[in-house]
Design a protein around this motif. Structure first.
Motif, PDB file in Angstrom:
ATOM      1  N   THR A 355      -6.054   5.404   0.979  1.00  0.00           N
ATOM      2  CA  THR A 355      -5.183   4.462   0.293  1.00  0.00           C
ATOM      3  C   THR A 355      -5.611   3.034   0.599  1.00  0.00           C
ATOM      4  O   THR A 355      -6.192   2.755   1.643  1.00  0.00           O
ATOM      5  N   ILE A 356      -5.294   2.141  -0.319  1.00  0.00           N
ATOM      6  CA  ILE A 356      -5.425   0.708  -0.062  1.00  0.00           C
ATOM      7  C   ILE A 356      -4.124   0.069  -0.541  1.00  0.00           C
ATOM      8  O   ILE A 356      -3.746   0.223  -1.707  1.00  0.00           O
ATOM      9  N   GLU A 357      -3.434  -0.626   0.369  1.00  0.00           N
ATOM     10  CA  GLU A 357      -2.064  -1.068   0.113  1.00  0.00           C
ATOM     11  C   GLU A 357      -1.828  -2.488   0.608  1.00  0.00           C
ATOM     12  O   GLU A 357      -2.577  -3.003   1.438  1.00  0.00           O
ATOM     13  N   ASP A 358      -0.749  -3.063   0.139  1.00  0.00           N
ATOM     14  CA  ASP A 358      -0.348  -4.401   0.586  1.00  0.00           C
ATOM     15  C   ASP A 358       1.170  -4.509   0.601  1.00  0.00           C
ATOM     16  O   ASP A 358       1.795  -4.885  -0.389  1.00  0.00           O
ATOM     17  N   ARG A 382     -12.224  -5.265  -3.772  1.00  0.00           N
ATOM     18  CA  ARG A 382     -13.314  -5.130  -2.804  1.00  0.00           C
ATOM     19  C   ARG A 382     -13.131  -3.890  -1.937  1.00  0.00           C
ATOM     20  O   ARG A 382     -14.078  -3.141  -1.667  1.00  0.00           O
ATOM     21  N   GLY A 383     -11.896  -3.646  -1.502  1.00  0.00           N
ATOM     22  CA  GLY A 383     -11.637  -2.455  -0.694  1.00  0.00           C
ATOM     23  C   GLY A 383     -11.845  -1.183  -1.488  1.00  0.00           C
ATOM     24  O   GLY A 383     -12.368  -0.187  -0.967  1.00  0.00           O
ATOM     25  N   LEU A 384     -11.480  -1.202  -2.772  1.00  0.00           N
ATOM     26  CA  LEU A 384     -11.612  -0.024  -3.610  1.00  0.00           C
ATOM     27  C   LEU A 384     -13.077   0.343  -3.815  1.00  0.00           C
ATOM     28  O   LEU A 384     -13.438   1.529  -3.808  1.00  0.00           O
ATOM     29  N   ARG A 385     -13.932  -0.649  -3.965  1.00  0.00           N
ATOM     30  CA  ARG A 385     -15.373  -0.371  -4.106  1.00  0.00           C
ATOM     31  C   ARG A 385     -15.921   0.341  -2.873  1.00  0.00           C
ATOM     32  O   ARG A 385     -16.683   1.314  -2.978  1.00  0.00           O
ATOM     33  N   THR A 386     -15.537  -0.143  -1.711  1.00  0.00           N
ATOM     34  CA  THR A 386     -16.025   0.477  -0.467  1.00  0.00           C
ATOM     35  C   THR A 386     -15.468   1.876  -0.298  1.00  0.00           C
ATOM     36  O   THR A 386     -16.184   2.800   0.128  1.00  0.00           O
ATOM     37  N   ILE A 387     -14.191   2.060  -0.643  1.00  0.00           N
ATOM     38  CA  ILE A 387     -13.567   3.380  -0.524  1.00  0.00           C
ATOM     39  C   ILE A 387     -14.291   4.401  -1.397  1.00  0.00           C
ATOM     40  O   ILE A 387     -14.509   5.556  -0.998  1.00  0.00           O
ATOM     41  N   LEU A 396      -5.104   6.168  -3.493  1.00  0.00           N
ATOM     42  CA  LEU A 396      -3.870   5.493  -3.840  1.00  0.00           C
ATOM     43  C   LEU A 396      -4.134   3.991  -3.792  1.00  0.00           C
ATOM     44  O   LEU A 396      -4.503   3.454  -2.741  1.00  0.00           O
ATOM     45  N   VAL A 397      -3.984   3.342  -4.931  1.00  0.00           N
ATOM     46  CA  VAL A 397      -4.131   1.894  -5.024  1.00  0.00           C
ATOM     47  C   VAL A 397      -2.715   1.324  -5.138  1.00  0.00           C
ATOM     48  O   VAL A 397      -2.025   1.574  -6.128  1.00  0.00           O
ATOM     49  N   GLY A 398      -2.284   0.593  -4.111  1.00  0.00           N
ATOM     50  CA  GLY A 398      -0.901   0.130  -4.063  1.00  0.00           C
ATOM     51  C   GLY A 398      -0.408  -0.481  -5.352  1.00  0.00           C
ATOM     52  O   GLY A 398       0.712  -0.222  -5.788  1.00  0.00           O
ATOM     53  N   GLU A 399      -1.250  -1.307  -5.994  1.00  0.00           N
ATOM     54  CA  GLU A 399      -0.849  -1.951  -7.246  1.00  0.00           C
ATOM     55  C   GLU A 399      -2.080  -2.421  -8.013  1.00  0.00           C
ATOM     56  O   GLU A 399      -3.023  -2.935  -7.406  1.00  0.00           O
ATOM     57  N   ILE A 400      -2.071  -2.214  -9.301  1.00  0.00           N
ATOM     58  CA  ILE A 400      -3.121  -2.766 -10.163  1.00  0.00           C
ATOM     59  C   ILE A 400      -2.665  -4.145 -10.601  1.00  0.00           C
ATOM     60  O   ILE A 400      -1.762  -4.282 -11.426  1.00  0.00           O
ATOM     61  N   ARG A 401      -3.291  -5.177 -10.029  1.00  0.00           N
ATOM     62  CA  ARG A 401      -2.841  -6.551 -10.258  1.00  0.00           C
ATOM     63  C   ARG A 401      -3.770  -7.352 -11.161  1.00  0.00           C
ATOM     64  O   ARG A 401      -3.359  -8.369 -11.714  1.00  0.00           O
ATOM     65  N   ASP A 402      -5.030  -6.941 -11.272  1.00  0.00           N
ATOM     66  CA  ASP A 402      -5.979  -7.773 -12.000  1.00  0.00           C
ATOM     67  C   ASP A 402      -6.956  -6.910 -12.785  1.00  0.00           C
ATOM     68  O   ASP A 402      -6.990  -5.681 -12.636  1.00  0.00           O
ATOM     69  N   ASP A 403      -7.774  -7.570 -13.595  1.00  0.00           N
ATOM     70  CA  ASP A 403      -8.725  -6.867 -14.463  1.00  0.00           C
ATOM     71  C   ASP A 403      -9.719  -6.041 -13.656  1.00  0.00           C
ATOM     72  O   ASP A 403     -10.036  -4.901 -14.029  1.00  0.00           O
ATOM     73  N   GLU A 404     -10.207  -6.614 -12.578  1.00  0.00           N
ATOM     74  CA  GLU A 404     -11.249  -5.938 -11.792  1.00  0.00           C
ATOM     75  C   GLU A 404     -10.720  -4.660 -11.164  1.00  0.00           C
ATOM     76  O   GLU A 404     -11.368  -3.611 -11.219  1.00  0.00           O
ATOM     77  N   HIS A 417     -12.142  11.449  -9.719  1.00  0.00           N
ATOM     78  CA  HIS A 417     -11.169  11.202  -8.655  1.00  0.00           C
ATOM     79  C   HIS A 417      -9.749  11.199  -9.220  1.00  0.00           C
ATOM     80  O   HIS A 417      -9.532  10.789 -10.365  1.00  0.00           O
ATOM     81  N   LEU A 418      -8.805  11.640  -8.399  1.00  0.00           N
ATOM     82  CA  LEU A 418      -7.387  11.497  -8.735  1.00  0.00           C
ATOM     83  C   LEU A 418      -6.933  10.143  -8.196  1.00  0.00           C
ATOM     84  O   LEU A 418      -7.054   9.877  -6.997  1.00  0.00           O
ATOM     85  N   VAL A 419      -6.415   9.291  -9.072  1.00  0.00           N
ATOM     86  CA  VAL A 419      -6.014   7.939  -8.694  1.00  0.00           C
ATOM     87  C   VAL A 419      -4.516   7.764  -8.927  1.00  0.00           C
ATOM     88  O   VAL A 419      -4.025   7.988 -10.039  1.00  0.00           O
ATOM     89  N   LEU A 420      -3.817   7.367  -7.895  1.00  0.00           N
ATOM     90  CA  LEU A 420      -2.397   7.061  -7.990  1.00  0.00           C
ATOM     91  C   LEU A 420      -2.226   5.556  -7.826  1.00  0.00           C
ATOM     92  O   LEU A 420      -2.791   4.964  -6.900  1.00  0.00           O
ATOM     93  N   SER A 421      -1.443   4.928  -8.697  1.00  0.00           N
ATOM     94  CA  SER A 421      -1.254   3.484  -8.579  1.00  0.00           C
ATOM     95  C   SER A 421       0.037   3.071  -9.260  1.00  0.00           C
ATOM     96  O   SER A 421       0.765   3.896  -9.825  1.00  0.00           O
ATOM     97  N   SER A 422       0.328   1.755  -9.214  1.00  0.00           N
ATOM     98  CA  SER A 422       1.557   1.233  -9.808  1.00  0.00           C
ATOM     99  C   SER A 422       1.266   0.010 -10.656  1.00  0.00           C
ATOM    100  O   SER A 422       0.249  -0.672 -10.483  1.00  0.00           O
ATOM    101  N   LEU A 423       2.174  -0.243 -11.592  1.00  0.00           N
ATOM    102  CA  LEU A 423       2.115  -1.414 -12.466  1.00  0.00           C
ATOM    103  C   LEU A 423       3.523  -1.994 -12.603  1.00  0.00           C
ATOM    104  O   LEU A 423       4.512  -1.257 -12.568  1.00  0.00           O
ATOM    105  N   HIS A 424       3.594  -3.305 -12.781  1.00  0.00           N
ATOM    106  CA  HIS A 424       4.877  -3.941 -13.056  1.00  0.00           C
ATOM    107  C   HIS A 424       5.055  -4.058 -14.570  1.00  0.00           C
ATOM    108  O   HIS A 424       4.625  -5.025 -15.193  1.00  0.00           O
TER     109      HIS A 424
END
Length: 571
Positions: A355-358, A382-387, A396-404, A417-424
């Motif tokens: 996971t990568i979270e904030d 940046r963390g997602l690329r390394t993961i 698990l990506v805590g939140e999709i905030r930007d285009d990248e 990959h199975l990807v879990l994330s959130s959007l506002h």
């Protein structure tokens, strides 16, 4: 003194007979229960009423009603009255707790209304008159509710005493334990500590310190609704704001630009992560504390309150080898809880989960968890690329905030990959529109996104004081039910001490689960409203409809669902 003891024994003897006779006459107890209670009272050296409650013969409410009837007094609803701090301050806390009595308000200049659990205790009544130096008017309350009221009254009284002290020089180091030795701290430190403790006890998610012309208003968000805690004199504002900036490691000399920070404290043995946001205003700096209570696992999809069909749909999606599963909704709608419950469901020794979270809000054994640190250059992208170079199966990506971040998450799903994330976003269908605005091609969305879950949190009705009623047709229409049940019984908020007079305690989730399959995939390039309409035709339960389920089950109210979902249709 001996005469008082004799008098009390006589009163107690009469009281036992009268109380038992009252309850027997009303059919509240049986003769066998009374005889058993008398025996328990004799052996335990307690009052017969307490014994009746302890053996389960009567409730606290029934006992209070009988005692009030016996003494010719009224039963007081503490949830429907506002405590007068000046009246509360007349009686020391230790005396109030020992006597099971609480001054509520002034009846007139010479008389105070006092809530008591036992109005027949002559010695307590005499002691109250001496301690208060005023006439007293008694009212009866349940003993358990009186304990809650005492806790709230004197906890707030401590805060009011803090306001009367003068500001002192702040300590240069952050606190370690906000629940320890508060009384020995400087006034600003004591005030901040007590507010954090009060917020945690009330179950608040955020605390706002809002500068006004003549005061600093402190409000908290409890169950998603703002509630005023207290006010602070303007003279203490600078000291309190500076104290919080010190705790968060912020620049106390800078007052012209926004600042963000965080701190970690302990309260009552519990670790708390607190995010701090400081915003300059013409009346001084506003500070908002977001309280994140660390939790360890224990989350299960089956306990989130999903209906059977939606639970099965989510379970199927997260057990696929690849795809994007999104949780969407506003801040504080429970998205993280849902994602972690899903993560826990797929957590086994055969998968690598990262996971990568904030920030990291839940700690789950067997999972590698990474926390975003913008200051250190560790962003989501940046963390997602390394993961992705670390051979994960589930992300698990805590939140999709930007285009990248959006592009990397979609590509990760398309590469197995199975990807879990959130959007506002507002609802499930609008999540697709948001991703398209981020530059993700609709054809890639059709290949990658497998499920979108929209959700909200509605306040639960307090089960101790909710009121049943029969709704009218316009109110039923607000729920959007295709076929309302005949003559349904709904519930509405009333307010009591247990729920701090709000009528609500805790929150329940409502969901909108939209699997992306069949014709919905072909509609991803079109307007969101067309996608939403097609999903409803295919059987999707909307947020409003799931809210209606909570209302019909007596979990929440029409007013609360209306507040959370709004009056307008989805599109």
């Amino acid at each position: 003194m001996e005469d008082l003891r004799v008098r009390r024994l006589q009163v107690e003897s009469d009281r036992r007979r009268l109380l038992g006779a009252l309850l027997l006459a009303e059919g509240a107890i049986t003769t066998e229960q009374l005889e058993r209670a008398l025996l328990v009272a004799e052996l335990s050296q307690c009052r017969v009423g307490e014994a009746l409650v302890s053996i389960g013969a009567v409730s606290q409410r029934t006992l209070a009603t009988a005692l009030a009837q016996q003494a010719g007094l009224d039963v007081l609803d503490l949830g429907a009255v506002e405590l007068d701090p000046a009246a509360v301050a007349l009686l020391p806390e230790r005396f109030a707790r020992r006597s099971a009595a609480l001054p509520v308000r002034f009846v007139d200049d010479d008389t105070v209304l006092v809530a008591v659990a036992d109005p027949t205790d002559i010695l307590v009544s005499d002691d109250l008159r001496l301690a208060l130096g005023l006439n007293i008017q008694l009212a009866v309350v349940e003993s358990d509710l009186l304990e809650l009221a005492l806790e709230r009254a004197y906890r707030r009284q401590v805060e009011l005493e803090v306001l009367e002290e003068e500001a002192a020089e702040l300590e240069p180091t952050p606190i370690d334990d906000v629940g320890r030795d508060v009384a020995g701290s400087a006034p600003a430190i004591k005030f901040v500590n007590s507010i954090i403790g009060l917020a945690v006890d009330e179950g608040a998610s955020d605390v706002h310190f809002e500068p006004q012309v003549r005061e600093l208003v402190v409000r908290a968000r409890v169950d998603g609704v703002m509630r005023q805690l207290t006010t602070l004199s303007k003279g203490m504002q600078a000291a309190v704001i500076t104290r919080m900036k010190v705790m968060a490691g912020l620049d106390i000399a800078e007052r012209r630009i926004p600042q963000d920070g965080r701190m970690t404290v302990r309260y009552d043995g519990q670790a708390l992560d607190i995010r701090v946001a400081v915003l300059p205003t013409p009346l001084g700096e506003q500070v908002v504390l977001r309280i994140l209570q660390r939790q360890k696992g224990g989350l299960e999809l089956a306990t989130l309150g999903l209906n059977a069909n939606d639970l099965a749909t989510i379970s199927r999606a997260i057990h696929q080898p690849a795809g994007v599963v999104l949780a969407c909704g506003p801040t504080g709608s429970g998205k993280t809880t849902t994602l972690y419950a899903a993560l826990d469901a797929v957590n086994d020794s055969e998968r690598v989960i990262t996971t990568i979270e904030d920030p990291i809000e839940y700690q789950i054994p067997g999972i590698t968890q990474v926390e975003v640190s913008v200051r250190a250059g560790l962003t989501f992208a940046r963390g997602l690329r390394t993961i992705l170079r670390s051979d994960p199966d589930v992300l698990l990506v805590g939140e999709i905030r930007d285009d990248e971040t959006a592009a990397i998450a979609i590509q990760a799903a398309m590469t197995g990959h199975l990807v879990l994330s959130s959007l506002h976003t507002h609802n499930a269908a609008s999540s697709i529109e948001r991703l398209k605005q981020m530059g993700v091609d609709p054809s890639m969305l059709a290949s990658a996104v497998s499920l979108i879950v929209a959700q909200r949190l509605a306040r639960r009705l307090c089960v101790e004081c909710r009121e049943p009623y029969r709704p009218d047709d316009p109110e039923l229409a607000l729920l959007g039910l295709a076929e309302p049940p005949p003559e349904p019984t709904l519930f509405r908020a009333r307010g009591c001490v247990r729920c701090a007079g709000t009528g609500y305690r805790g929150r329940a989730a409502m969901y909108e689960v939209m699997p992306i399959q069949g014709r919905l995939r072909r509609l991803l390039g079109g307007p969101a409203e067309d996608l939403f309409a097609a999903a409803v035709e295919d059987g999707m339960t909307t947020l409003r409809q799931d809210g209606a389920r909570l209302v019909l089950e007596g979990v929440s109210s029409v007013d609360e669902i209306r507040r959370v979902t709004g009056d307008w249709p989805a599109w």
